[in-house]
Design a protein around this motif. Structure first.
Motif, mmCIF file in Angstrom:
data_model
loop_
_atom_site.group_PDB
_atom_site.id
_atom_site.type_symbol
_atom_site.label_atom_id
_atom_site.label_comp_id
_atom_site.label_asym_id
_atom_site.label_seq_id
_atom_site.Cartn_x
_atom_site.Cartn_y
_atom_site.Cartn_z
ATOM 1 N N GLU A 8 -24.826 -7.823 -25.815
ATOM 2 C CA GLU A 8 -24.905 -8.136 -27.243
ATOM 3 C C GLU A 8 -26.236 -7.617 -27.778
ATOM 4 O OE1 GLU A 8 -24.861 -11.748 -30.522
ATOM 5 O OE2 GLU A 8 -24.631 -12.249 -28.396
ATOM 6 N N ARG A 66 -28.078 -5.458 -31.402
ATOM 7 C CA ARG A 66 -27.857 -5.106 -32.808
ATOM 8 C C ARG A 66 -27.204 -3.728 -32.894
ATOM 9 N NH1 ARG A 66 -33.030 -7.524 -36.226
ATOM 10 N NH2 ARG A 66 -32.104 -9.594 -36.501
ATOM 11 N N ARG A 67 -26.157 -3.682 -33.696
ATOM 12 C CA ARG A 67 -25.405 -2.454 -33.882
ATOM 13 C C ARG A 67 -25.211 -2.206 -35.371
ATOM 14 N NH1 ARG A 67 -23.142 -1.519 -28.766
ATOM 15 N NH2 ARG A 67 -23.023 -3.405 -27.469
ATOM 16 N N GLN A 107 -23.427 -2.158 -38.542
ATOM 17 C CA GLN A 107 -22.248 -2.888 -39.011
ATOM 18 C C GLN A 107 -21.455 -2.099 -40.053
ATOM 19 O OE1 GLN A 107 -21.316 -5.827 -37.503
ATOM 20 N NE2 GLN A 107 -23.013 -5.284 -36.152
ATOM 21 N N CYS A 165 -26.465 -8.139 -34.652
ATOM 22 C CA CYS A 165 -25.681 -8.422 -33.456
ATOM 23 C C CYS A 165 -24.523 -9.345 -33.844
ATOM 24 C CB CYS A 165 -26.536 -9.029 -32.354
ATOM 25 S SG CYS A 165 -27.252 -10.637 -32.737
ATOM 26 N N VAL A 166 -23.582 -9.507 -32.943
ATOM 27 C CA VAL A 166 -22.352 -10.212 -33.291
ATOM 28 C C VAL A 166 -22.603 -11.685 -33.602
ATOM 29 C CG1 VAL A 166 -21.631 -10.846 -30.939
ATOM 30 C CG2 VAL A 166 -19.899 -10.350 -32.705
ATOM 31 N N LEU A 212 -23.658 -11.831 -37.168
ATOM 32 C CA LEU A 212 -22.488 -11.611 -38.013
ATOM 33 C C LEU A 212 -21.630 -12.864 -38.071
ATOM 34 C CD1 LEU A 212 -20.762 -9.666 -39.673
ATOM 35 C CD2 LEU A 212 -19.759 -8.845 -37.529
ATOM 36 N N GLN A 217 -15.999 -3.533 -36.894
ATOM 37 C CA GLN A 217 -17.014 -4.577 -37.082
ATOM 38 C C GLN A 217 -16.402 -5.574 -38.086
ATOM 39 O OE1 GLN A 217 -18.857 -3.216 -34.785
ATOM 40 N NE2 GLN A 217 -17.975 -1.234 -35.305
ATOM 41 N N ASN A 228 -17.686 -6.972 -32.781
ATOM 42 C CA ASN A 228 -18.258 -5.628 -32.798
ATOM 43 C C ASN A 228 -17.436 -4.776 -31.851
ATOM 44 O OD1 ASN A 228 -21.898 -6.089 -33.219
ATOM 45 N ND2 ASN A 228 -20.224 -6.228 -34.666
ATOM 46 N N GLU A 274 -15.806 -0.406 -31.053
ATOM 47 C CA GLU A 274 -15.847 1.049 -31.259
ATOM 48 C C GLU A 274 -14.421 1.582 -31.267
ATOM 49 O OE1 GLU A 274 -18.303 2.379 -28.030
ATOM 50 O OE2 GLU A 274 -20.182 1.942 -29.090
ATOM 51 N N GLN A 278 -9.447 1.763 -36.531
ATOM 52 C CA GLN A 278 -9.839 0.365 -36.453
ATOM 53 C C GLN A 278 -8.726 -0.601 -36.819
ATOM 54 O OE1 GLN A 278 -12.845 1.097 -39.544
ATOM 55 N NE2 GLN A 278 -12.231 -0.841 -40.447
#
Length: 293
Positions: A35, A37-38, A40, A191-192, A195, A254, A269, A271, A275
């Motif tokens: 986990e 930060r990605r 969003q 990060c999730v 969120l 996301q 989150n 990839e 989607q």
């Protein structure tokens, strides 16, 4: 589907992290990757919507303001009738009147323009505002700029005492435009778990630890169907979904999915491409995720 089957399918859909909270308790969690930060992506739009709701409560702006007043110094030499009719509300509904998406992720690195406000307002307003749904980054970008100009600071600084700090979100990274404005349509890194807390705040009508962070009436309006979009409808930078859900929705999966009827939030989150396959999967397995089996 049991948990083992779910885990296999989730990894095929390139899920990275998923947390589900129902009735204030964590009922499902899976981390298929660390986990961290990605980006969003367009989940960012929903944070911009929250900023607009807070700014409206503070008297900094009105949803009924015309863009020709809100951006009077940035207008093109010729102002079309459609642009004259557009309001701040039209920035939030994807019904601004332009006929395709601008300031999209694959476009921004190659734009020769550095003043994206003037660039955005000079683009053709082909349709009457409020009449045609067209997914487009211009609306949330301009909405974010308006908040920043009225507040005298960037969106991340504006939201820090009003939203981020109360939710325990410390100094998030946020993409900026060439002039230093936070890009209100994308590029917020979370990060999730962060969120998830945003989703829980929405579920609670904007109240967190006894403090009203976002006006409850604004959340009710923003999360309701404001316009047709060929699906379940669209609010103010929130997508409507099946089972009376609404969500902050970012590229590749996301999600902060709010399920009012179940008093639950699903944060993801991923990839996943495309989607929508992931979203369909999550809704099919809603009972498992909510611990209702």
């Amino acid at each position: 589907m049991n948990r083992e089957e779910f885990d296999r399918a989730a990894q095929e859909y390139r899920v990275l992290n998923i947390i589900v909270r129902r009735d204030g308790e964590t009922v499902f969690r899976a981390d298929y990757d660390d986990e961290i930060r990605r980006n969003q992506y367009s989940v960012t739009k929903s944070f911009t919507s929250a900023a607009v709701g807070i700014a409206q409560k503070e008297g900094l702006l009105s949803l009924d303001e015309r863009l020709t007043d809100a951006f009077r110094d940035d207008l093109p030499a010729h102002v079309s009738e459609n642009l004259r009719q557009a309001t701040v509300r039209d920035l939030l509904t994807m019904c601004l009147g332009q006929d395709r998406g601008f300031l999209m992720g694959e476009q921004r690195p190659f734009l020769p323009e550095t003043d994206w406000v003037k660039y955005s307002l000079a683009l053709p307003f082909v349709h009457a505002p409020g009449t045609v749904f067209q997914y487009n980054n211009v609306g949330p970008y301009l909405a974010g700029v308006l908040v920043q100009r009225r507040a005298g600071c960037t969106l991340d600084r504006y939201l820090t005492p009003r939203l981020f700090a109360p939710l325990g979100i410390i100094a998030p990274t946020w993409e900026t435009d060439p002039m230093g404005y936070s890009f209100g349509a994308g590029g917020l890194f979370l990060c999730v778990s962060e969120l998830l807390r945003f989703g829980e705040l929405l579920l609670a009508g904007g109240k967190w630890n006894g403090r009203q962070l976002i006006p409850a009436d604004y959340i009710a309006e923003a999360s309701s169907k404001q316009v047709e979009n060929g699906g379940e409808g669209y609010g103010y930078l929130f997508w409507r979904g099946a089972h009376n859900t609404y969500r902050a929705d970012g590229k590749y999966g996301q999600y902060a999915i709010v399920l009012p009827d179940d008093n639950a939030v699903i944060a993801v989150n991923a990839e996943c491409r495309p989607q929508h396959l992931l979203l369909d999967f999550l809704m099919r397995e809603k009972a498992l995720l909510l611990g209702l089996h």
